[in-house]
Design an enzyme around this catalytic site. Structure first.
Site, PDB file in Angstrom:
ATOM      1  N   HIS A   1       0.864  -1.195   0.000  1.00  0.00           N
ATOM      2  CA  HIS A   1       0.000   0.000   0.000  1.00  0.00           C
ATOM      3  C   HIS A   1       0.894   1.238   0.000  1.00  0.00           C
ATOM      4  CE1 HIS A   1      -3.809   2.165   1.506  1.00  0.00           C
ATOM      5  NE2 HIS A   1      -2.879   3.095   1.354  1.00  0.00           N
TER       6      HIS A   1
ATOM      7  N   HIS B   1       1.597   5.316  -2.160  1.00  0.00           N
ATOM      8  CA  HIS B   1       1.065   6.399  -3.013  1.00  0.00           C
ATOM      9  C   HIS B   1       2.254   7.038  -3.717  1.00  0.00           C
ATOM     10  CE1 HIS B   1      -3.070   6.499  -1.306  1.00  0.00           C
ATOM     11  NE2 HIS B   1      -2.451   5.998  -0.250  1.00  0.00           N
TER      12      HIS B   1
ATOM     13  N   HIS C   1      -9.540   2.345   0.834  1.00  0.00           N
ATOM     14  CA  HIS C   1      -9.135   3.102   2.029  1.00  0.00           C
ATOM     15  C   HIS C   1     -10.343   3.166   2.961  1.00  0.00           C
ATOM     16  CE1 HIS C   1      -5.705   4.337  -0.345  1.00  0.00           C
ATOM     17  NE2 HIS C   1      -5.196   4.965   0.698  1.00  0.00           N
TER      18      HIS C   1
ATOM     19  N   GLU D   1     -10.462   5.659   7.930  1.00  0.00           N
ATOM     20  CA  GLU D   1      -9.189   6.250   8.369  1.00  0.00           C
ATOM     21  C   GLU D   1      -9.498   7.470   9.237  1.00  0.00           C
ATOM     22  OE1 GLU D   1      -6.563   7.300   5.174  1.00  0.00           O
ATOM     23  OE2 GLU D   1      -4.912   7.822   6.511  1.00  0.00           O
TER      24      GLU D   1
ATOM     25  N   ASP E   1       2.580   3.176   2.988  1.00  0.00           N
ATOM     26  CA  ASP E   1       1.676   4.296   2.695  1.00  0.00           C
ATOM     27  C   ASP E   1       2.463   5.492   2.140  1.00  0.00           C
ATOM     28  OD1 ASP E   1      -0.883   5.204   2.384  1.00  0.00           O
ATOM     29  OD2 ASP E   1      -1.280   5.586   4.483  1.00  0.00           O
TER      30      ASP E   1
HETATM   31 ZN   LIG Z   1      -3.191   5.082   1.434  1.00  0.00          ZN
END
Ligand SMILES: [Zn+2]
Length: 442
Positions: A93, A95, A242, A245, A342
């Site tokens: 995971h 970005h 997602h 969160e 992340d």
């Molecule tokens: Zn994420």
């Protein structure tokens, strides 16, 4: 440094849970206890030939030492002196498209809302060259530190979608001999309603990607999830979302996702990331949700560093909550529990280095994964490999010799230093572990 195509790694400390069960049975000797530490590390000798692991023995328990000699000279062995050896990391995971924009677009107060605004404003700087440079910087960093597979979510605003997808595809091809790259489109679930949903799903199907997004509690949630699952089913796409969160106990979209998966009898893989609010819900809700998650075959990925950074953040107030989901309870339930990195140096997380070891080390400290260490190391190696549909990523006979070799002999040594002097083998050959220069980002 061993450079032969046929050699032995001897006296390697390998976590028992990372040796494939079949290989482990084959080499287990009656006196295994002598070679098993309290932390579950087994001292092993590995034979590497033509890039693959062709034999694993407990150290000192190869059929005879003469047997080693009959294969090749001891000169072609590398004594690791009980240094820990892991399979290469799987970072499931990330970005990459947001990475390394901190200097031009910082987060002024470190909050989630400010991160959203900052990332939106950063789009003025984004074009093909900028994306390619920053995303490749992430790949270089990951590869040099021992990662072999990465899944990245990609923001998909209408005017940027095709540029981002082209960069992803070009990098996937350029790095195909070194890294497995997977793609998830990241949108608000409302965007799947109507024609845009078909376009996004078709593009993901063409690129071998999967559908992602951020569900929120809202009156249309069930409709949005039904649409998402229908689009995925029609194209045999997996899902990676997602989820929850935040610190609101009423944020229970994880439960809604699990119910939808069961209602659709969904056959694809489902991964839910974050699930932070689970850890502030009452026991009854938690039990009900985890039962549904297990029944639906959903895997969970926790992003501990990003959660620690964003959750429970208010100006001039000390945080009380670590922000992570119920990692222990999820694992104890038999639900696949992975961890990943992340964001890296962007408004959602101002730090990070694409290092699987750092992610694990932080997760151990944030989530108390050390009493005992058990098989938690699987959360950054074999478990995400399975959730991503890759090969098992166990250290096993027949597997590629894709290994991370440390001088640290025990978990406390491993998790106390950054281990910048690690060696990385890919197909049995040591790679250059130099990190890219930050100046490349200028
Ligand atoms: Zn994420």
């Amino acid at each position: 440094m061993v450079i032969s195509s046929h050699y032995w790694l001897i006296n390697a400390h390998i976590p028992q849970g990372l040796i494939s069960p079949a290989s482990f049975d084959r080499f287990t000797a009656p006196n295994l206890a002598q070679n098993l530490t309290k932390e579950g590390l087994v001292c092993c000798d590995l034979e590497i030939k033509a890039g693959k692991i062709v034999a694993i023995y407990e150290s000192g328990h190869a059929p005879t030492r003469d047997n080693y000699n009959s294969i090749l000279s001891w000169d072609l062995s590398w004594d690791l002196k009980r240094g820990i050896v892991l399979p290469c990391f799987v970072d499931m995971h990330t970005h990459l498209d947001k990475g390394h924009i901190w200097e031009r677009t910082p987060n002024p107060d470190g909050t989630f809302n400010s991160a959203l605004k900052a990332v939106a404003s950063d789009r003025q700087f984004t074009n093909y060259e900028d994306l390619y440079r920053r995303m490749e910087f992430g790949l270089k960093s990951s590869y040099a530190q021992g990662t072999r597979a990465i899944r990245t979510h990609i923001d998909c605003p209408g005017d940027q979608l095709e540029t981002s997808l082209k960069v992803f595809k070009d990098l996937q091809i350029a790095w195909s001999d070194r890294l497995i790259l997977q793609l998830v489109c990241l949108v608000n679930l409302e965007e799947y309603i109507g024609q845009r949903g078909e376009v996004l799903a078709d593009r993901m199907a063409e690129l071998g990607g999967m559908l992602g997004g951020v569900p929120f509690i809202n009156p249309n949630l069930e409709t949005q999830l039904d649409r998402l699952f229908s689009l995925a089913t029609a194209r045999n796409l997996d899902l990676d979302l997602h989820v929850d969160e935040n610190d609101d106990p009423n944020s229970q979209t994880l439960k809604a996702i699990a119910k939808t998966a069961l209602r659709h009898n969904f056959k694809g893989r489902i991964v839910c990331g974050h699930c932070c609010s689970l850890s502030v819900q009452n026991q009854t809700d938690v039990e009900e949700t985890l039962e549904l998650v297990k029944a639906a075959g959903i895997g969970i990925v926790s992003l501990p560093m990003c959660n620690l950074y964003l959750q429970d953040r208010q100006a001039l107030r000390t945080p009380r909550w670590r922000g992570i989901t119920l990692v222990h309870e999820i694992k104890q339930k038999g639900i696949p529990m992975a961890i990943a990195s992340d964001n890296v140096r962007d408004p959602f997380f101002g730090f990070g280095n694409h290092d699987g070891l750092e992610v694990f080390a932080m997760a151990v400290k944030i989530g108390h994964l050390d009493t005992p260490y058990s098989d938690w190391i699987r959360a950054i190696t074999t478990t995400p490999a399975k959730l991503m549909g890759l090969d098992s990523n166990y250290i096993s006979v027949g597997a590629s010799a894709d290994l991370v070799i440390f001088k640290a002999r025990y978990f406390s040594e491993l998790l106390s230093r950054p281990q910048c002097d690690r060696h990385i083998l890919r197909n049995g050959i040591a790679i250059d572990t130099t990190l890219p220069d930050y100046a490349e980002l200028d």
